[in-house]
Design a protein around this motif. Structure first.
Motif, PDB file in Angstrom:
ATOM      1  N   GLY A 196       0.808  -1.192   0.000  1.00  0.00           N
ATOM      2  CA  GLY A 196       0.000   0.000   0.000  1.00  0.00           C
ATOM      3  C   GLY A 196       0.854   1.259   0.000  1.00  0.00           C
ATOM      4  N   GLN A 197       0.209   2.387   0.312  1.00  0.00           N
ATOM      5  CA  GLN A 197       0.869   3.682   0.292  1.00  0.00           C
ATOM      6  C   GLN A 197       1.229   4.114   1.722  1.00  0.00           C
ATOM      7  N   MET A 198       2.057   5.140   1.827  1.00  0.00           N
ATOM      8  CA  MET A 198       2.451   5.664   3.126  1.00  0.00           C
ATOM      9  C   MET A 198       2.696   7.157   3.006  1.00  0.00           C
ATOM     10  N   ASP A 199       2.608   7.849   4.136  1.00  0.00           N
ATOM     11  CA  ASP A 199       2.906   9.274   4.164  1.00  0.00           C
ATOM     12  C   ASP A 199       4.408   9.486   4.033  1.00  0.00           C
ATOM     13  N   PRO A 200       4.838  10.644   3.523  1.00  0.00           N
ATOM     14  CA  PRO A 200       6.275  10.936   3.443  1.00  0.00           C
ATOM     15  C   PRO A 200       6.897  10.948   4.830  1.00  0.00           C
ATOM     16  N   LEU A 201       8.156  10.561   4.895  1.00  0.00           N
ATOM     17  CA  LEU A 201       8.878  10.568   6.165  1.00  0.00           C
ATOM     18  C   LEU A 201       9.347  11.977   6.511  1.00  0.00           C
ATOM     19  N   THR A 202       9.288  12.304   7.789  1.00  0.00           N
ATOM     20  CA  THR A 202       9.894  13.542   8.265  1.00  0.00           C
ATOM     21  C   THR A 202      11.405  13.324   8.360  1.00  0.00           C
ATOM     22  N   PRO A 203      12.202  14.386   8.474  1.00  0.00           N
ATOM     23  CA  PRO A 203      13.650  14.195   8.640  1.00  0.00           C
ATOM     24  C   PRO A 203      14.002  13.322   9.840  1.00  0.00           C
ATOM     25  N   TRP A 204      13.309  13.496  10.968  1.00  0.00           N
ATOM     26  CA  TRP A 204      13.595  12.666  12.137  1.00  0.00           C
ATOM     27  C   TRP A 204      13.290  11.204  11.854  1.00  0.00           C
ATOM     28  N   GLN A 205      12.146  10.943  11.227  1.00  0.00           N
ATOM     29  CA  GLN A 205      11.779   9.566  10.913  1.00  0.00           C
ATOM     30  C   GLN A 205      12.775   8.929   9.951  1.00  0.00           C
ATOM     31  N   ASP A 206      13.204   9.691   8.950  1.00  0.00           N
ATOM     32  CA  ASP A 206      14.187   9.200   7.996  1.00  0.00           C
ATOM     33  C   ASP A 206      15.486   8.839   8.706  1.00  0.00           C
ATOM     34  N   GLU A 207      15.935   9.709   9.613  1.00  0.00           N
ATOM     35  CA  GLU A 207      17.184   9.469  10.332  1.00  0.00           C
ATOM     36  C   GLU A 207      17.089   8.219  11.202  1.00  0.00           C
ATOM     37  N   LYS A 208      15.989   8.060  11.940  1.00  0.00           N
ATOM     38  CA  LYS A 208      15.858   6.931  12.853  1.00  0.00           C
ATOM     39  C   LYS A 208      15.681   5.614  12.089  1.00  0.00           C
ATOM     40  N   LEU A 209      15.013   5.673  10.954  1.00  0.00           N
ATOM     41  CA  LEU A 209      14.867   4.454  10.164  1.00  0.00           C
ATOM     42  C   LEU A 209      16.212   4.032   9.585  1.00  0.00           C
ATOM     43  N   ARG A 210      17.034   5.011   9.199  1.00  0.00           N
ATOM     44  CA  ARG A 210      18.372   4.672   8.707  1.00  0.00           C
ATOM     45  C   ARG A 210      19.236   4.089   9.827  1.00  0.00           C
ATOM     46  N   GLU A 211      19.076   4.608  11.038  1.00  0.00           N
ATOM     47  CA  GLU A 211      19.834   4.061  12.164  1.00  0.00           C
ATOM     48  C   GLU A 211      19.428   2.616  12.446  1.00  0.00           C
ATOM     49  N   PHE A 212      18.139   2.339  12.306  1.00  0.00           N
ATOM     50  CA  PHE A 212      17.685   0.960  12.501  1.00  0.00           C
ATOM     51  C   PHE A 212      18.193   0.075  11.361  1.00  0.00           C
ATOM     52  N   ALA A 213      18.141   0.577  10.134  1.00  0.00           N
ATOM     53  CA  ALA A 213      18.616  -0.192   8.978  1.00  0.00           C
ATOM     54  C   ALA A 213      20.089  -0.545   9.129  1.00  0.00           C
ATOM     55  N   ALA A 214      20.843   0.333   9.769  1.00  0.00           N
ATOM     56  CA  ALA A 214      22.275   0.109   9.923  1.00  0.00           C
ATOM     57  C   ALA A 214      22.596  -1.025  10.891  1.00  0.00           C
ATOM     58  N   LEU A 215      21.594  -1.586  11.569  1.00  0.00           N
ATOM     59  CA  LEU A 215      21.821  -2.756  12.404  1.00  0.00           C
ATOM     60  C   LEU A 215      21.980  -4.019  11.564  1.00  0.00           C
ATOM     61  N   THR A 216      21.573  -3.957  10.306  1.00  0.00           N
ATOM     62  CA  THR A 216      21.629  -5.133   9.448  1.00  0.00           C
ATOM     63  C   THR A 216      23.067  -5.554   9.210  1.00  0.00           C
ATOM     64  N   GLY A 217      23.352  -6.834   9.394  1.00  0.00           N
ATOM     65  CA  GLY A 217      24.682  -7.342   9.126  1.00  0.00           C
ATOM     66  C   GLY A 217      24.921  -7.412   7.630  1.00  0.00           C
ATOM     67  N   MET A 218      25.944  -6.726   7.136  1.00  0.00           N
ATOM     68  CA  MET A 218      26.246  -6.687   5.711  1.00  0.00           C
ATOM     69  C   MET A 218      27.600  -7.329   5.448  1.00  0.00           C
ATOM     70  N   PRO A 219      27.866  -7.715   4.199  1.00  0.00           N
ATOM     71  CA  PRO A 219      29.171  -8.317   3.894  1.00  0.00           C
ATOM     72  C   PRO A 219      30.302  -7.355   4.208  1.00  0.00           C
ATOM     73  N   PRO A 220      31.451  -7.868   4.650  1.00  0.00           N
ATOM     74  CA  PRO A 220      32.606  -6.993   4.907  1.00  0.00           C
ATOM     75  C   PRO A 220      32.957  -6.177   3.669  1.00  0.00           C
ATOM     76  N   GLY A 221      33.149  -4.867   3.867  1.00  0.00           N
ATOM     77  CA  GLY A 221      33.523  -4.002   2.760  1.00  0.00           C
ATOM     78  C   GLY A 221      32.374  -3.480   1.940  1.00  0.00           C
ATOM     79  N   TRP A 222      31.128  -3.828   2.309  1.00  0.00           N
ATOM     80  CA  TRP A 222      30.006  -3.350   1.512  1.00  0.00           C
ATOM     81  C   TRP A 222      29.848  -1.849   1.689  1.00  0.00           C
ATOM     82  N   GLN A 223      29.479  -1.166   0.589  1.00  0.00           N
ATOM     83  CA  GLN A 223      29.429   0.287   0.636  1.00  0.00           C
ATOM     84  C   GLN A 223      28.373   0.769   1.622  1.00  0.00           C
ATOM     85  N   PRO A 224      28.708   1.758   2.443  1.00  0.00           N
ATOM     86  CA  PRO A 224      27.781   2.206   3.477  1.00  0.00           C
ATOM     87  C   PRO A 224      26.549   2.917   2.932  1.00  0.00           C
TER      88      PRO A 224
END
Length: 287
Positions: free
Chosen positions: A253-281
């Motif tokens: 479905g659809q969603m409302d646009p993210l505010t700057p705070w929401q965008d920042e916090k979602l990126r911080e949560f996304a950064a918990l994902t384990g990625m391959p060594p050397g993968w571009q940030p």
């Protein structure tokens, strides 16, 4: 005579390359919640380990594997029940082992002959999970399996933060995007993300312990042909090695646009994902 000039100091060593944002952080709570290994799949006949999480292309991958491993036999003719990811269904005949349902031995998996890690932009994966499982878009029917209420309870938020919409003749809880981000952020702050439902939990391929032979990025997945490195070891018949239509377990479905705070916090949560060594940030945020 003038005094000799002091020798120039040696040049400073170059700074070390930045550690990929998610590497290692998905190990949080491994010892507290040791049985959460839902991303790990094992195919005994090829001695193959595949790491793939919900919302990273599992429906496409498993449809492709089914077609190749069972020579095009339609699942309904095999008597399959439920979703393609129900690996304990007798129709799979134990040909895929889902390690969230058994006592996974990571040391055993390290020795698999072929190891494939499949991942997706974790920021986009979180938005996709919201749009298919939790959105309050009144024109869209979300999966009626209590995802919104489960997240609300786990995060410790009061039920008043839930919204509701009418679908299938019943009241269905949902969450505005701001509440969704705030609840995920609360789980991140309290280091309790490993207990989340698999659609929202940071993917953990055990990159700090397992050396994978292939890293496949399915962001903007266009064709199952990208998963071809898996087909060769499984000895697919030529007619079943080609691409199949990209499949999605659910629409979005659809969603409302993210505010700057929401965008920042979602990126911080996304950064918990384990990625391959050397993968571009910059994988953590699409341009």
């Amino acid at each position: 005579l003038p005094s000799p000039s002091p020798p120039s100091p040696p040049p400073a060593p170059p700074p070390p390359p930045p550690m990929p944002h998610g590497f290692g952080t998905a190990t949080i709570q491994r010892h507290d919640v040791p049985n959460v290994k839902g991303e790990l799949h094992y195919i005994p006949e090829a001695d193959m380990l595949i790491c793939i999480a919900a919302k990273t292309g599992t429906t496409t991958l498993m449809n492709w594997l089914w077609r190749g491993m069972f020579n095009g036999l339609p699942r309904e003719e095999a008597g399959c029940q439920g979703f393609i990811q129900d690996y304990d269904d007798p129709c799979w005949k134990g040909r895929i082992i889902h390690f969230s349902q058994v006592d996974a031995d990571v040391d055993f998996l390290k020795r698999a002959s072929i190891k494939v890690a499949i991942f997706r932009d974790p920021y986009e994966r979180l938005l996709s999970a919201y749009r298919s499982k939790i959105t309050c878009d009144p024109s869209f029917e979300i999966d009626d399996e209590g995802y919104a209420r489960d997240l609300q309870v786990m995060s410790g938020y009061n039920a008043s933060h839930l919204n509701h919409k009418w679908q299938n003749g019943a009241d269905s809880p949902c969450l505005p995007i701001g509440e969704y981000v705030a609840m995920l952020n609360q789980m991140r702050i309290e280091w309790r993300t490993r207990g989340l439902n698999s659609h929202f939990r940071p993917q953990d391929c055990f990159f700090d312990e397992i050396d994978y032979d292939f890293h496949l990025n399915t962001t903007a997945l266009s064709s199952a042909q990208q998963l071809r490195p898996i087909a060769d070891p499984l000895l697919f018949a030529p007619e079943y090695m080609g691409p199949i239509e990209v499949a999605h377990g659910t629409d979005e479905g659809q969603m409302d646009p993210l505010t700057p705070w929401q965008d920042e916090k979602l990126r911080e949560f996304a950064a918990l994902t384990g990625m391959p060594p050397g993968w571009q940030p910059d994988l953590y945020r699409k341009p």
